[in-house]
Design an enzyme around this catalytic site. Structure first.
Site: not given
Ligand code: OAD
Length: 262
Positions: A111, A131
Site C-alpha cells: 500500500d 515488495h
C-alpha cells in the site's frame, strides 16, 4: 516484554530514539491493519487463512488464471485507495519530518500509506517499498520491442482495458507491480535496505510475522551490526529472538507513545 533490564522501556526507548543518528523501521502488514487493510497470516482474518498464496501471489498462479488474479488485485487496490494512514503511520512520518534524513522506512507493504503520511507531515524519511506497489502496473513478459535498441518498449499506460489489460501492439498483459512468491526483490531496494539496516542505531520492527525473506533477515542484520532492535507486534513473531525488547501492542497505539513529543 522480554528483557527485564528495561524497567522503564518507553522512557528508555524514547531517549534512544531522540539521541539516535539513524533509525530504521521495518514494517509489515500489521502496520496497516488498523487502517482496515487485512494482514496475511493472522488466524481467520489474514488473507492466507482462506486463500492460496501460490494461486494469487505467484507468476504461475497469474498465468493459470489471469482474470481471477487481476480481479483480486483490483479489489485490494480499491481497499488501499479507500484506506487512510493510521496513528502509527502518522507518528513515524511526523518523527521523520522533525528529524530529516534520520529515518529509513523499509516496508513490506504494497500500500502507499507510509508515502501518504509522509506527504502530509513533510518528507523526512527515505521509504523503500521492498515488495513493490499494488497501485502500479507492469508488463507480465519482457516487451519484445524493448529488445530492439532502436525502439522504445511499449508503455503500460497504453494497454487496452481488460482483465487484465493487454498491449494493443504485442498482446502482452499487465500485472500488478508487486513482488510475488518466487521472485527476487529489486536489487537496488534490497541493497538500500541492507545498508540502512547495517548502519542504524535503532531498528523498530513493526507488525510483521518475520516469516518472509529476505525482509525478515533485516532485523538480524541490524542487531549483528550493533543496533538496538525493538519489535512492536500484537503477537509473537518468528524473529522475536533478534530483538533486545519486544513490545506487545498495536502499531497505532505504540508508535505515538514512542515517537510523539511529550
Ligand atoms: P503477516 O500477515 O505475515 O504478519 C502480520 C503481523 O502483524 C503478525 O505478526 C501480527 O501479529 C501483526 N499484527 C496484526 N495486527 C497488528 C497491529 N494492529 N499492530 C501491530 N502488529 C499487528 O504480514 P507480513 O509479515 O507483512 O508478501 O508478511 C510478509 C509478506 O508476506 C507480505 O509482504 C506479503 C505476504 O505474502 C507480498 O506481498 C510479496
Amino acid at each position: 516484554m522480554r528483557d527485564r533490564r528495561y524497567a522503564h522501556p518507553f522512557r528508555d526507548l524514547r531517549a534512544k530514539l531522540q539521541d539516535a543518528t539513524s533509525v530504521c523501521v521495518l514494517t509489515g502488514a500489521g502496520m496497516s491493519a488498523e487502517s482496515g487493510i487485512p494482514t496475511f497470516r493472522d488466524a481467520q482474518t489474514g488473507l492466507w487463512a482462506n486463500l492460496d498464496p501460490m494461486q494469487l501471489a505467484s507468476e504461475e498462479g497469474f498465468r493459470a488464471d489471469p482474470q481471477r488474479v487481476w480481479d483480486w488485485y483490483q479489489m485490494r487496490r480499491d481497499g488501499v485507495r479507500q484506506a487512510e494512514p493510521n496513528a502509527g503511520h502518522v507518528a513515524l512520518a511526523r518523527y521523520a519530518a522533525r528529524h530529516p534524513g534520520r529515518m529509513t522506512i523499509l516496508t513490506q507493504n504494497v500500500d502507499d500509506l507510509h508515502q501518504r503520511a509522509a506527504a502530509r507531515a513533510g518528507e523526512g524519511a527515505r521509504i523503500v517499498a521492498l515488495h513493490g506497489s499494488i497501485l502500479a502496473d507492469r508488463w507480465l513478459d519482457a516487451c519484445p520491442r524493448g529488445e530492439d535498441l532502436m525502439r522504445r518498449p511499449c508503455e503500460p499506460a497504453r494497454a487496452e482495458p481488460g482483465r487484465p489489460p493487454r498491449c494493443p501492439d504485442c498482446g502482452n498483459r499487465l500485472r500488478p507491480g508487486v513482488v510475488w512468491f518466487g521472485e527476487s526483490l529489486d536489487y537496488r531496494d534490497l541493497t538500500a535496505a541492507e545498508e540502512a539496516a547495517s548502519a542504524c542505531d535503532v531498528m523498530l520492527v513493526v507488525g510483521t510475522s518475520g516469516s518472509v525473506w529476505p525482509a525478515a533477515g533485516l532485523a538480524a542484520r541490524a542487531r549483528h551490526a550493533g543496533a538496538h532492535v525493538v519489535i512492536l507486534n500484537t503477537q509473537a513473531s518468528e524473529i522475536d529472538d533478534e530483538a533486545h525488547i519486544v513490545l506487545t501492542g498495536s502499531a497505532a497505539t505504540l508508535l505515538p507513545r514512542l515517537l510523539d513529543p511529550l
